[in-house]
Scaffold this motif. Structure first.
Motif, short mmCIF file in Angstrom:
data_model
loop_
_atom_site.label_atom_id
_atom_site.label_comp_id
_atom_site.label_asym_id
_atom_site.label_seq_id
_atom_site.Cartn_x
_atom_site.Cartn_y
_atom_site.Cartn_z
N GLU A 37 99.51 35.14 29.58
CA GLU A 37 98.43 34.44 28.52
C GLU A 37 99.26 34.39 27.18
N GLY A 123 94.46 28.91 29.09
CA GLY A 123 95.52 28.33 29.41
C GLY A 123 96.33 27.50 28.76
N LEU A 176 100.33 27.88 36.05
CA LEU A 176 99.22 28.84 36.55
C LEU A 176 99.31 30.07 35.80
N GLU A 180 95.03 34.63 36.61
CA GLU A 180 94.00 33.47 37.41
C GLU A 180 93.67 34.19 38.80
N SER A 181 92.55 34.42 39.26
CA SER A 181 92.27 35.21 40.53
C SER A 181 92.34 34.05 41.60
N LYS A 185 93.74 27.26 41.37
CA LYS A 185 93.06 26.83 40.02
C LYS A 185 94.32 26.78 39.02
N HIS A 190 91.57 22.95 35.13
CA HIS A 190 90.31 23.61 34.45
C HIS A 190 89.18 22.75 34.20
#
Length: 641
Positions: A37, A123, A176, A180-181, A185, A190
């Motif tokens: 991040e 993101g 990515l 992010e789990s 995605k 997003h």
């Protein structure tokens, strides 16, 4: 009509939940940059594997069309090739090295817009911080992999990954978050991107108008998205207007000449790309032309059966499309299948689409079937063929094609109820020597397909190509193969269906057919058989030497051939007496149908007569009665005893 049909297809798929959200699409992304991040680079994921050779697909913003001298200024939203995402040229050319920094700047400008619209998005902020860290590191340690004037991210990306990226020219790259789990995605997937694409991307100054496809007011697309077509350049366009080239009118430029709203444009391009997806039952390629087909019933099984009957044949066919890749697993499955049973399944399924009593398809008055042929043309896509009709019309014409091409097989085998499949690929392969379909005449392929779809007579070019192949085929034991004979039979019957002077050619030997060309073909097949029995194992028989002459100029050669056959018959009568007399009777049966009972033919045969000659020749060979020949020999032996 083409655009409306594609738009309707997309809407139908959307109702079934089979399309991406508005403004989004599924795109192969082979390289994913993982960042924290705070923008810290972690690693690059290579998503390519055996099942996804181009990389796994991810949901991203729909691709924007790019063309013209300032195409570098159009960047995709948080995904694109290395020139935009990393400032790394897609190849080592001077042009691309100069272009890469401009592309990268355009990419960052799109990022800045998103940051302004969605300041809380972690993101988007992470990508911005990633670039800031890169700028700091670039000043400390400039890259030495490219020319100094090229400012890129090669000092951050590992060298092995860099090599892979540069090896795969134009490979897509995205981001990515490491936190992010859901690994599928991406930041470019997003929800903020989706809402932006769905309606928040309109800006002041955009042109408004009434859409020609939907009839609704909306933002008009100046540029249209690209499609993925074999042989075409990346993002080749189906809809385009080149500026300053004579297409502008009344001060309107590019897409404003034929106003199509942005949502409609996106739907059309997405729908076509869905139809063009690899291994789908909605497309088939022959040479450089890709045929796309779909129907409003949205019946996948019907499309699969139609594809096999019209284009490919069955996977278990021995001469199935060699250009199609097949895995070892699929080959094992094919080997266990029964081709005849598979053919029956396909034929029955197609007949059910016509509304038979056993039909299980929900019939509607509005059911339509569409066929579109596309070919690459520089950065654009050319429409080579467009046809539409009801499902019953299109499918019914394919079944009529199969019935017309049904013919007896060697040994007398014939199934009148279930004709074998005669797909376009196999027909073309039978009449042209080139094994590479790109070398087949594109126009002949299209004319053949048009004849099948519309139920029209086949093109004369197809007949001439078939005759030429027969006359010059020195590799086959018998130049008039089953498929070539079937094609000529169908050609003659379709051309002369309403002509009472030309008798329709039957599926098997017609002993009542008195057409001189048909009888000449039968007679030639008998003379060939007589020579085979008289001189077993002869290296060059009369077919090798005289077939072309006999079919084209019968009045010149048949007298000589009959004279030669008298010597062969004498030899057979000495060795197998009864068989010789059996052949005598066979020849007399043919001659009795000719005027005066004599083998007198026209000096020249027209292409149609040559076609009938070939069918008569094939019918006589397929009819060959081994039991009758053996019985004739045994009868003579019993008489002698």
């Amino acid at each position: 009509m083409i655009l409306k049909a594609l738009y309707d297809y997309y809407q139908a798929m959307a109702e079934l939940g089979k399309v991406a959200p508005s403004g989004m699409e599924w795109k192969a992304i082979p390289f994913i940059i993982v960042i924290d991040e705070d923008g810290t680079f972690r690693r690059v994921i290579d998503t390519r594997d055996k099942e996804n050779k181009q990389g796994r697909e991810y949901l991203v913003a729909k691709a924007k069309g790019r063309q013209g001298s300032k195409s570098y200024a159009i960047a995709q939203l948080l995904w694109d090739h290395s020139g935009y995402v990393l400032g790394i040229p897609t190849d080592d050319s001077k042009e691309k090295q100069v272009m890469a920094p401009k592309q990268h700047e355009a990419f960052k400008q799109e990022l800045a817009k998103l940051r302004e619209l969605f300041p809380e998005n972690k993101g988007f902020k992470a990508i911005e911080l990633f670039y800031e860290k890169y700028e700091e590191k670039k000043e400390e340690e400039p890259s030495d992999l490219f020319a100094e004037e090229v400012k890129d991210l090669s000092n951050i990306i590992p060298e092995d990954i860099l090599r892979e990226i540069k090896k795969k020219v134009g490979a897509n790259i995205s981001f990515l978050l490491s936190t992010e789990s859901n690994p599928n995605k991406l930041i470019s997937s997003h929800e903020d991107i989706q809402s932006y694409q769905a309606g928040g991307s309109e800006e002041e100054g955009e042109d408004k108008g009434r859409c020609l496809v939907t009839g609704e007011q909306g933002t008009i697309a100046r540029l249209h998205g690209g499609i993925s077509l074999f042989g075409a350049q990346a993002n080749a366009t189906l809809i385009s207007f080149q500026k300053f080239s004579g297409y502008d009118s009344y001060g309107k430029e590019q897409g404003l000449n034929a106003p199509i709203s942005q949502p409609a444009s996106d739907a059309i391009i997405s729908g076509l790309n869905m139809l063009l997806e690899k291994d789908k039952n909605t497309n088939y390629r022959i040479g450089e032309t890709t045929f796309v087909f779909w129907n409003t019933l949205q019946d996948d099984e019907l499309l699969k059966n139609y594809q096999e009957a019209t284009f490919t044949g069955l996977p278990s066919d021995s001469d199935f499309d060699e250009e199609e890749e097949a895995t070892s697993t699929s080959k094992k499955k094919v080997a266990k299948k029964n081709p005849e049973q598979e053919t029956k399944v396909v034929i029955q399924a197609l007949r059910s689409a016509l509304g038979d009593k056993n039909a299980n398809i929900d019939r509607k008055n509005s059911d339509r079937f569409y066929i579109l042929a596309l070919a690459p043309n520089a950065k654009r896509v050319s429409v080579k063929l467009w046809m539409e009709g009801t499902v019953s019309e299109i499918v019914g014409n394919t079944l009529a094609h199969l019935d017309d091409m049904n013919i007896v097989r060697f040994g007398g085998l014939l199934d009148e109820g279930t004709p074998p499949l005669r797909p376009v690929y196999r027909i073309m392969k039978a009449i042209y020597t080139a094994t590479d379909s790109t070398k087949w005449p594109r126009q002949v392929v299209q004319e053949l397909l048009e004849g099948i779809i519309k139920g029209l007579p086949y093109a004369p070019a197809l007949q001439m190509a078939c005759l030429e192949r027969i006359h010059h085929d020195h590799t086959s034991k018998y130049p008039v193969t089953e498929l070539r004979a079937a094609l000529l039979k169908a050609y003659i019957n379709r051309k002369h269906r309403k002509n009472p002077q030309i008798k329709q050619l039957t599926m098997a030997l017609d002993k009542s057919n008195s057409n001189p060309a048909y009888l000449a073909g039968r007679l030639f097949a008998l003379l060939e058989r007589i020579q085979e029995k008289a001189i077993p194992g002869v290296k060059a028989n009369i077919t090798d030497r005289y077939f072309r002459t006999a079919s084209a100029t019968p009045g010149i050669i048949f007298g000589r051939l009959l004279q030669l056959s008298t010597f062969h018959l004498s030899k057979i009568k000495k060795e197998h007496g009864g068989l010789g007399f059996y052949f005598d009777r066979q020849i007399q049966e043919v001659l009795e149908l000719l005027p005066g009972g004599q083998a007198t033919f026209d000096k020249f045969f027209t292409p149609d007569q040559q076609s009938i000659f070939a069918v008569g020749y094939y019918h006589q060979k397929a009819y060959r009665d081994q039991k009758a020949e053996s019985a004739a020999i045994e009868e003579e032996q019993e008489t002698e005893n």
